[in-house]
Design a protein around this motif. Structure first.
Motif, PDB file in Angstrom:
ATOM      1  N   ARG A 167       2.309   0.923 -10.230  1.00 31.73           N
ATOM      2  CA  ARG A 167       1.420   0.381 -10.748  1.00 31.73           C
ATOM      3  C   ARG A 167       0.586   1.328 -11.827  1.00 31.73           C
ATOM      4  O   ARG A 167       0.047   0.869 -12.811  1.00 31.73           O
ATOM      5  N   LEU A 168       0.250   2.674 -11.184  1.00 29.60           N
ATOM      6  CA  LEU A 168      -0.183   3.544 -12.473  1.00 29.60           C
ATOM      7  C   LEU A 168       0.415   3.913 -13.409  1.00 29.60           C
ATOM      8  O   LEU A 168       0.015   4.033 -14.709  1.00 29.60           O
TER       9      LEU A 168
ATOM     10  N   THR B  50       0.583  -1.233   0.047  1.00 26.18           N
ATOM     11  CA  THR B  50      -0.016  -0.041   0.109  1.00 26.18           C
ATOM     12  C   THR B  50       0.883   1.182   0.015  1.00 26.18           C
ATOM     13  O   THR B  50       0.256   2.300   0.056  1.00 26.18           O
TER      14      THR B  50
ATOM     15  N   ASN C 211       2.087   2.317  -5.540  1.00 24.56           N
ATOM     16  CA  ASN C 211       1.021   2.767  -6.313  1.00 24.56           C
ATOM     17  C   ASN C 211       1.327   3.557  -7.291  1.00 24.56           C
ATOM     18  O   ASN C 211       0.703   3.330  -8.677  1.00 24.56           O
TER      19      ASN C 211
ATOM     20  N   GLN D 137       3.159   4.209  -1.303  1.00 31.41           N
ATOM     21  CA  GLN D 137       2.983   5.473  -2.273  1.00 31.41           C
ATOM     22  C   GLN D 137       3.698   4.929  -3.605  1.00 31.41           C
ATOM     23  O   GLN D 137       3.106   5.128  -4.737  1.00 31.41           O
TER      24      GLN D 137
END
Length: 337
Positions: free
Chosen positions: A240-241, A232, A237, A234
């Motif tokens: 992944r984006l 989880t 994330n 930053q």
């Protein structure tokens, strides 16, 4: 001053103080045992004068504090006394036994990592999925079995029922070990004795695997928890984006940061791994420092017990110091603090 150098300097100072304190505790506790080690060194016809003379020669005629200072002064120069039972210098006995135990521990640590890293990843991938309960049950089962019981099970399975691996000693009796570092795998490799090298490695597999099976489950659990916490973050994330494949996110980003708590755990648990060799070496007749400790306790060999205990303490402290240093190097927050 560089923060890493400052941190390691403090850790080194703590390590030295801890080693001195532990050596003092071991020395005092052994003197409180109601037994006289000189009884084994004197013949039945010895007189009280002979006992007093030997006690003075060994520095055991003064107070406990005086005896400790005499022992510490010799220990600083590498003289840990003379074994009562083996009639040899303790430092020479340790010099032969310690490389064997270190070789066993290092091989078992490599095996544990080969089990733990894939196991932690698999357990993370099974989080909240079918098969998680079965994997957790299997992990709890592994945690419940001590290393010496794994040793007995492996001997019965792979040494007796299916005799595929040797389980007694360090090397086949027909092979002469070369002189060198004391690490058989290194000495045999340098001397080019390939068949003997494979024999020595085969003798290491069962005891090392028994230690690894008992050591790896806790690493698997910590690695899995670290991966769940890291998932989880930053930066994960963001990766992944950006369309980075999930396997690359896991192996190249998450695993590197999740390894830091696992590395700390390995340093903390190394003492249990090193201490676990005692029973394993007895079960497999492995001529290491654990086996030497059993012989020393059985024969109340006071100088040898002190020497082995000191080596155990120093090895655990040294490994924790190395782990702290590696953690400081790998953790960017410590490098810039």
């Amino acid at each position: 001053m560089n923060p890493i150098v400052s941190l390691l300097g403090r850790k080194l100072g703590v390590m030295v103080i801890t080693a001195l304190f532990l050596s003092m505790v071991v020395f005092i506790v052994l003197r409180m045992i109601p037994s006289d080690p000189l009884g084994m060194m004197l013949p039945p016809s010895a007189t009280q004068a002979d006992a007093d003379l030997l006690r003075k020669a060994l520095g055991m005629d003064g107070s406990v504090s005086h005896q400790y200072m005499v022992w510490l002064g010799h220990a600083v120069h590498g003289d840990l006394g003379r074994s009562i039972f083996f009639r040899e210098p303790v430092s020479e006995l340790l010099g032969v036994a310690l490389p064997a135990t270190l070789e066993l521990v290092l091989v078992s640590l490599v095996m544990a990592l080969l089990i733990s890293i894939p196991g932690g990843i698999v357990l993370y991938l099974l989080d909240r999925k079918r098969g998680e309960v079965a994997a957790d049950f299997f992990l709890v089962f592994l945690l419940s079995v001590p290393s010496f019981l794994w040793g007995i099970i492996l001997i019965l399975l792979l040494g007796v029922l299916f005799p595929v691996l040797p389980f007694m000693g360090r090397l086949d009796s027909s092979i002469t070990a070369p002189h060198g570092t004391g690490f058989l795998l290194i000495d045999l490799l340098l001397s080019g004795q390939w068949s003997a090298w494979f024999d020595a490695f085969a003798h290491l597999l069962l005891p090392a695997f028994a230690l690894a099976l008992a050591f790896s489950p806790i690493i698997i659990r910590v690695l899995r928890s670290s991966l769940i916490d890291t998932a989880t973050s930053q930066y994960v994330n963001v990766a992944r984006l950006r369309g980075v494949p999930e396997w690359r996110v896991l192996l190249l980003h998450m695993l590197k940061n999740a390894a830091l708590p696992t590395l700390t755990l390995i340093g903390v648990q190394f003492g249990f791994l090193f201490g676990g060799t005692l029973l394993i070496e007895v079960i497999f007749s492995f001529p290491g420092i654990g086996n030497l400790m059993v012989q020393a306790i059985k024969n109340y060999d006071l100088p040898l017990i002190q020497g082995v205990a000191l080596v155990f303490c120093l090895m655990v402290l040294f490994v924790n110091f190395c782990v702290d240093g590696l953690y400081a190097v790998l953790n960017p927050r410590l490098r810039v603090s």
